[in-house]
Design a protein around this motif. Structure first.
Motif, mmCIF file in Angstrom:
data_model
loop_
_atom_site.group_PDB
_atom_site.id
_atom_site.type_symbol
_atom_site.label_atom_id
_atom_site.label_comp_id
_atom_site.label_asym_id
_atom_site.label_seq_id
_atom_site.Cartn_x
_atom_site.Cartn_y
_atom_site.Cartn_z
ATOM 1 N N GLY A 1 -30.879 3.916 23.550
ATOM 2 C CA GLY A 1 -32.187 3.307 23.325
ATOM 3 C C GLY A 1 -32.118 1.913 22.743
ATOM 4 N N HIS A 2 -30.910 1.376 22.567
ATOM 5 C CA HIS A 2 -30.732 0.035 22.021
ATOM 6 C C HIS A 2 -30.256 -0.924 23.113
ATOM 7 C CE1 HIS A 2 -29.601 2.655 18.383
ATOM 8 N NE2 HIS A 2 -30.846 2.260 18.206
ATOM 9 N N GLU A 3 -30.589 -2.186 22.943
ATOM 10 C CA GLU A 3 -30.057 -3.237 23.804
ATOM 11 C C GLU A 3 -28.976 -3.977 23.031
ATOM 12 O OE1 GLU A 3 -30.791 -3.821 27.042
ATOM 13 O OE2 GLU A 3 -31.963 -1.975 26.890
ATOM 14 N N LEU A 4 -27.724 -3.784 23.424
ATOM 15 C CA LEU A 4 -26.585 -4.350 22.697
ATOM 16 C C LEU A 4 -26.093 -5.619 23.399
ATOM 17 C CD1 LEU A 4 -24.603 -1.044 22.057
ATOM 18 C CD2 LEU A 4 -26.388 -2.098 20.631
ATOM 19 N N SER A 5 -25.800 -6.636 22.599
ATOM 20 C CA SER A 5 -25.323 -7.886 23.187
ATOM 21 C C SER A 5 -24.065 -8.425 22.526
ATOM 22 C CB SER A 5 -26.427 -8.954 23.122
ATOM 23 O OG SER A 5 -27.028 -8.996 21.844
ATOM 24 N N LEU A 6 -23.597 -7.781 21.456
ATOM 25 C CA LEU A 6 -22.380 -8.227 20.763
ATOM 26 C C LEU A 6 -21.749 -7.050 20.033
ATOM 27 C CD1 LEU A 6 -20.525 -10.549 19.618
ATOM 28 C CD2 LEU A 6 -22.145 -10.685 17.706
ATOM 29 N N GLN A 7 -20.421 -6.961 20.084
ATOM 30 C CA GLN A 7 -19.692 -5.953 19.309
ATOM 31 C C GLN A 7 -18.626 -6.647 18.485
ATOM 32 O OE1 GLN A 7 -17.680 -2.893 21.552
ATOM 33 N NE2 GLN A 7 -17.084 -1.746 19.733
ATOM 34 N N LEU A 8 -18.469 -6.201 17.252
ATOM 35 C CA LEU A 8 -17.453 -6.694 16.320
ATOM 36 C C LEU A 8 -16.579 -5.535 15.882
ATOM 37 C CD1 LEU A 8 -16.192 -8.581 14.089
ATOM 38 C CD2 LEU A 8 -18.157 -7.927 12.655
ATOM 39 N N ALA A 9 -15.272 -5.747 15.831
ATOM 40 C CA ALA A 9 -14.358 -4.726 15.314
ATOM 41 C C ALA A 9 -13.297 -5.393 14.444
ATOM 42 C CB ALA A 9 -13.692 -3.960 16.455
ATOM 43 N N VAL A 10 -12.942 -4.731 13.350
ATOM 44 C CA VAL A 10 -11.822 -5.145 12.507
ATOM 45 C C VAL A 10 -10.854 -3.971 12.438
ATOM 46 C CG1 VAL A 10 -11.060 -5.868 10.226
ATOM 47 C CG2 VAL A 10 -13.225 -6.735 11.142
ATOM 48 N N HIS A 11 -9.599 -4.224 12.801
ATOM 49 C CA HIS A 11 -8.583 -3.168 12.827
ATOM 50 C C HIS A 11 -7.381 -3.603 11.991
ATOM 51 C CE1 HIS A 11 -5.854 -0.069 14.219
ATOM 52 N NE2 HIS A 11 -5.001 -0.985 14.596
ATOM 53 N N ARG A 12 -6.889 -2.689 11.182
ATOM 54 C CA ARG A 12 -5.697 -2.969 10.382
ATOM 55 C C ARG A 12 -4.464 -2.647 11.212
ATOM 56 N NH1 ARG A 12 -4.868 -6.286 6.106
ATOM 57 N NH2 ARG A 12 -2.915 -5.764 5.047
ATOM 58 N N ASP A 13 -3.719 -3.695 11.584
ATOM 59 C CA ASP A 13 -2.502 -3.537 12.378
ATOM 60 C C ASP A 13 -1.368 -3.133 11.439
ATOM 61 O OD1 ASP A 13 -0.146 -3.879 13.844
ATOM 62 O OD2 ASP A 13 -0.975 -5.504 15.025
ATOM 63 N N GLY A 14 -0.937 -1.883 11.558
ATOM 64 C CA GLY A 14 0.103 -1.377 10.658
ATOM 65 C C GLY A 14 1.442 -2.034 10.877
ATOM 66 N N ASN A 15 1.739 -2.460 12.098
ATOM 67 C CA ASN A 15 3.028 -3.096 12.389
ATOM 68 C C ASN A 15 3.144 -4.466 11.731
ATOM 69 O OD1 ASN A 15 3.900 -0.942 14.015
ATOM 70 N ND2 ASN A 15 2.876 -1.798 15.819
ATOM 71 N N GLU A 16 2.043 -5.214 11.732
ATOM 72 C CA GLU A 16 2.070 -6.558 11.151
ATOM 73 C C GLU A 16 1.429 -6.604 9.769
ATOM 74 O OE1 GLU A 16 0.664 -9.560 13.766
ATOM 75 O OE2 GLU A 16 1.892 -8.893 15.452
ATOM 76 N N ASP A 17 0.857 -5.471 9.335
ATOM 77 C CA ASP A 17 0.226 -5.354 8.022
ATOM 78 C C ASP A 17 -0.818 -6.452 7.805
ATOM 79 O OD1 ASP A 17 -0.261 -4.171 5.568
ATOM 80 O OD2 ASP A 17 1.173 -5.465 4.514
ATOM 81 N N ARG A 18 -1.703 -6.591 8.767
ATOM 82 C CA ARG A 18 -2.804 -7.536 8.625
ATOM 83 C C ARG A 18 -3.963 -7.084 9.515
ATOM 84 N NH1 ARG A 18 -0.886 -13.036 11.892
ATOM 85 N NH2 ARG A 18 -0.713 -12.086 13.967
ATOM 86 N N ASN A 19 -5.142 -7.620 9.225
ATOM 87 C CA ASN A 19 -6.334 -7.294 9.998
ATOM 88 C C ASN A 19 -6.398 -8.113 11.282
ATOM 89 O OD1 ASN A 19 -7.243 -5.467 8.100
ATOM 90 N ND2 ASN A 19 -8.578 -6.946 7.066
ATOM 91 N N ARG A 20 -6.883 -7.458 12.325
ATOM 92 C CA ARG A 20 -7.143 -8.130 13.599
ATOM 93 C C ARG A 20 -8.638 -8.014 13.883
ATOM 94 N NH1 ARG A 20 -3.643 -5.437 16.842
ATOM 95 N NH2 ARG A 20 -5.169 -3.862 17.454
ATOM 96 N N VAL A 21 -9.276 -9.130 14.229
ATOM 97 C CA VAL A 21 -10.700 -9.120 14.521
ATOM 98 C C VAL A 21 -10.902 -9.269 16.027
ATOM 99 C CG1 VAL A 21 -10.941 -11.624 14.150
ATOM 100 C CG2 VAL A 21 -12.955 -10.137 13.964
ATOM 101 N N THR A 22 -11.866 -8.530 16.576
ATOM 102 C CA THR A 22 -12.184 -8.601 17.989
ATOM 103 C C THR A 22 -13.690 -8.739 18.148
ATOM 104 O OG1 THR A 22 -10.332 -7.098 18.447
ATOM 105 C CG2 THR A 22 -11.874 -7.508 20.245
ATOM 106 N N LEU A 23 -14.099 -9.660 18.998
ATOM 107 C CA LEU A 23 -15.505 -9.856 19.342
ATOM 108 C C LEU A 23 -15.680 -9.604 20.826
ATOM 109 C CD1 LEU A 23 -16.192 -13.228 17.464
ATOM 110 C CD2 LEU A 23 -16.982 -10.964 16.757
ATOM 111 N N GLY A 24 -16.768 -8.937 21.203
ATOM 112 C CA GLY A 24 -17.025 -8.679 22.612
ATOM 113 C C GLY A 24 -18.452 -9.014 22.991
ATOM 114 N N LEU A 25 -18.619 -9.669 24.129
ATOM 115 C CA LEU A 25 -19.936 -9.934 24.697
ATOM 116 C C LEU A 25 -20.007 -9.262 26.061
ATOM 117 C CD1 LEU A 25 -20.309 -13.804 24.045
ATOM 118 C CD2 LEU A 25 -21.386 -11.973 22.750
ATOM 119 N N PRO A 26 -20.904 -8.335 26.329
ATOM 120 C CA PRO A 26 -21.788 -7.714 25.335
ATOM 121 C C PRO A 26 -21.121 -6.585 24.542
ATOM 122 C CG PRO A 26 -22.285 -6.847 27.502
ATOM 123 C CD PRO A 26 -21.214 -7.896 27.705
ATOM 124 N N LEU A 27 -19.969 -6.070 25.060
ATOM 125 C CA LEU A 27 -19.186 -5.068 24.350
ATOM 126 C C LEU A 27 -17.696 -5.393 24.478
ATOM 127 C CD1 LEU A 27 -20.870 -1.682 25.427
ATOM 128 C CD2 LEU A 27 -21.083 -2.829 23.210
#
Length: 273
Positions: A242-268
């Motif tokens: 029931g929603h109209e989505l146009s952007l997705q954001l994700a933050v994932h902790r990369d265990g191999n590199e021990d740092r956060n990775r950010v991902t942006l998607g249009l529209p997903l």
């Protein structure tokens, strides 16, 4: 939930995106019947492809700006852009794919049989390290599905990608393929706290650039936090719950590199995050 849970979520999102593209498509209001774009006039096709290319150019510029805001200073901005959609026509698949591959400047087309379906592929690397690939699979009943993917390790080093991707969308449309684009950008995150805290901080950066952004859907596990948003003014959307989505954001902790990775998607997001 771990990596298995994360993978399931990614597959669901990717499947949702593909399903919406198949159902809504890049169709003219005058299109009818089972021949898809075969019945669209040449003038309508050129107008639609020009509008789509302009929308894509604006979206890539926005994504570049957002990527710089939320990524670590000087970090490369990996980008994966996909045009994908359905083809329905009387022309032989191999001839159609060969013509499209040639227009895209790709290499020799290879074919194989996968689960009883003819599958065709071609690829090439453009200047600036941009990798381009074409995937075509016959669905049966005179229908096929096509995906053209552009990928670069750093968007900032690949200024020719925008025009090449726009040309690809026009080439697909003129070949009779009902195509829509989606694009994902990924980089080491500026915020390096826990995934949930990093997502909230990153979200504040997005809000400064995107007035009216509103979170609609959430996902979180021990190493990943993600939200999908409605953003006023962004034209490309998909419907979900029931929603109209146009952007997705994700933050994932990369265990191999021990740092956060950010991902942006249009529209997903349609890549692993």
């Amino acid at each position: 939930m771990g990596n298995r849970g994360q993978s399931r979520v990614i597959l669901v999102l990717a499947g949702l995106c593909v399903a919406v593209m198949l159902l809504s498509g890049f169709r003219s209001a005058g299109t009818a019947g089972g021949n898809g774009l075969q019945e669209v006039s040449a003038v309508s096709a050129v107008t639609a492809s020009t509008a789509g290319a302009g929308e894509l150019q604006d979206s890539l510029a926005l994504l570049t700006t957002l990527g710089r805001e939320v990524s670590a200073p000087g970090a490369p901005l990996r980008l994966v852009l996909k045009w994908q959609g359905e083809y329905s026509g009387e022309a032989a698949a191999d001839a159609t794919v060969q013509n499209l591959s040639s227009r895209l400047g790709l290499g020799e087309v290879s074919s194989s049989d996968e689960d009883g379906h003819l599958t065709l592929r071609s690829s090439a690397e453009l200047s600036g390290g941009v990798k381009v690939s074409l995937f075509w699979s016959e669905l049966g009943g005179g229908r096929s599905y096509c995906i053209v993917t552009f990928e670069t390790a750093d968007l900032l080093d690949s200024p020719e990608l925008t025009s090449a991707a726009g040309d690809a969308g026009q080439a697909m449309l003129q070949a009779g393929i009902v195509a829509e684009w989606n694009v994902s950008l990924q980089a080491p995150a500026k915020e390096q706290s826990g995934p949930q805290a990093a997502l909230l901080a990153t979200e504040q950066n997005l809000a400064a650039q995107l007035p009216g952004i509103h979170a609609e859907e959430n996902y979180a596990d021990e190493t990943t936090s993600s939200r999908s948003y409605n953003v006023p003014g962004l034209q490309r959307t998909v419907s979900s719950g029931g929603h109209e989505l146009s952007l997705q954001l994700a933050v994932h902790r990369d265990g191999n590199e021990d740092r956060n990775r950010v991902t942006l998607g249009l529209p997903l997001i349609t890549i692993e995050y």
